[in-house]
Design a protein around this motif. Sequence first.
Motif, PDB file in Angstrom:
ATOM      1  N   ALA A   1       1.660   6.474  -6.926  1.00 30.74           N
ATOM      2  CA  ALA A   1       0.504   7.167  -7.513  1.00 30.74           C
ATOM      3  C   ALA A   1       0.505   8.637  -7.118  1.00 30.74           C
ATOM      4  O   ALA A   1       0.190   9.507  -7.939  1.00 30.74           O
ATOM      5  N   GLY A   2       0.869   8.925  -5.876  1.00 33.05           N
ATOM      6  CA  GLY A   2       0.942  10.318  -5.431  1.00 33.05           C
ATOM      7  C   GLY A   2       2.002  11.105  -6.186  1.00 33.05           C
ATOM      8  O   GLY A   2       1.771  12.258  -6.579  1.00 33.05           O
ATOM      9  N   LEU A   3       3.158  10.493  -6.407  1.00 32.75           N
ATOM     10  CA  LEU A   3       4.210  11.170  -7.170  1.00 32.75           C
ATOM     11  C   LEU A   3       3.827  11.316  -8.635  1.00 32.75           C
ATOM     12  O   LEU A   3       4.148  12.328  -9.265  1.00 32.75           O
TER      13      LEU A   3
ATOM     14  N   ALA B   1       0.835  -1.207   0.000  1.00 36.58           N
ATOM     15  CA  ALA B   1       0.000   0.000   0.000  1.00 36.58           C
ATOM     16  C   ALA B   1       0.866   1.253   0.000  1.00 36.58           C
ATOM     17  O   ALA B   1       0.569   2.231  -0.705  1.00 36.58           O
ATOM     18  N   LEU B   2       1.951   1.235   0.755  1.00 32.50           N
ATOM     19  CA  LEU B   2       2.878   2.371   0.779  1.00 32.50           C
ATOM     20  C   LEU B   2       3.522   2.570  -0.592  1.00 32.50           C
ATOM     21  O   LEU B   2       3.618   3.703  -1.081  1.00 32.50           O
ATOM     22  N   LEU B   3       3.929   1.490  -1.229  1.00 33.65           N
ATOM     23  CA  LEU B   3       4.547   1.594  -2.553  1.00 33.65           C
ATOM     24  C   LEU B   3       3.567   2.133  -3.588  1.00 33.65           C
ATOM     25  O   LEU B   3       3.893   3.061  -4.337  1.00 33.65           O
ATOM     26  N   VAL B   4       2.376   1.555  -3.641  1.00 34.45           N
ATOM     27  CA  VAL B   4       1.390   1.979  -4.637  1.00 34.45           C
ATOM     28  C   VAL B   4       0.943   3.408  -4.366  1.00 34.45           C
ATOM     29  O   VAL B   4       0.893   4.243  -5.279  1.00 34.45           O
ATOM     30  N   GLY B   5       0.617   3.715  -3.117  1.00 36.19           N
ATOM     31  CA  GLY B   5       0.156   5.061  -2.778  1.00 36.19           C
ATOM     32  C   GLY B   5       1.207   6.123  -3.051  1.00 36.19           C
ATOM     33  O   GLY B   5       0.900   7.189  -3.595  1.00 36.19           O
TER      34      GLY B   5
ATOM     35  N   ALA C   1      10.396  -0.349   1.959  1.00 39.43           N
ATOM     36  CA  ALA C   1       9.156  -1.120   1.832  1.00 39.43           C
ATOM     37  C   ALA C   1       9.352  -2.330   0.917  1.00 39.43           C
ATOM     38  O   ALA C   1       8.805  -3.407   1.183  1.00 39.43           O
ATOM     39  N   LEU C   2      10.128  -2.166  -0.145  1.00 44.71           N
ATOM     40  CA  LEU C   2      10.387  -3.293  -1.043  1.00 44.71           C
ATOM     41  C   LEU C   2      11.144  -4.402  -0.308  1.00 44.71           C
ATOM     42  O   LEU C   2      10.842  -5.588  -0.483  1.00 44.71           O
TER      43      LEU C   2
ATOM     44  N   LEU D   1       4.527   4.423 -14.761  1.00 50.93           N
ATOM     45  CA  LEU D   1       4.892   3.036 -15.030  1.00 50.93           C
ATOM     46  C   LEU D   1       5.085   2.250 -13.730  1.00 50.93           C
ATOM     47  O   LEU D   1       4.685   1.090 -13.628  1.00 50.93           O
ATOM     48  N   THR D   2       5.678   2.894 -12.734  1.00 54.66           N
ATOM     49  CA  THR D   2       5.833   2.252 -11.424  1.00 54.66           C
ATOM     50  C   THR D   2       4.473   1.893 -10.849  1.00 54.66           C
ATOM     51  O   THR D   2       4.257   0.772 -10.380  1.00 54.66           O
TER      52      THR D   2
END
Length: 138
Positions: free
Chosen positions: A25-27, A18-22, A52-53, A120-121
């Motif tokens: 997407a925010g960036l 969730a931290l990675l996706v959020g 997080a990864l 893309l990320t």
Amino acid sequence: MSQSLHLAIRTVHVLAMALLVGGAAGLWAAARRRVDDLHVLARRYEWLFWAALGGLVLTGIGNLGALGAPGPGTRWGQTLLAKLVVVALFVLGSAVRTLAVTRTDRSTPLAAWSRRAYGLTTATLLGLVVLAEVLAHG
């Protein structure tokens, strides 16, 4: 493995994703809006991204340990292999993105290429979520 430990591992796994996706997407949204502090936000995210990864990899291994080794000839094993290939390519691409962010200074505008990079990320992470859902629930 105890039920509570397995639940904790799965919870950390989901929160890290969730931290990675959020964050991505925010960036991506910030790059599209040409936010002034995009460079600062991107650098902070890159630090969080790799932490997080790392958590995702460790908890993913923990999840596999709880489920047992899949047979490569099974549909589940083939889906897992596809996911791991996507993850490996994603990590390589992310390393390039991180190097690009960290090698630029604040005077270099990030919006031009970062919009594509963080888009893309985000798309790749959402694709990995779909693969994870298929693995978790068939």
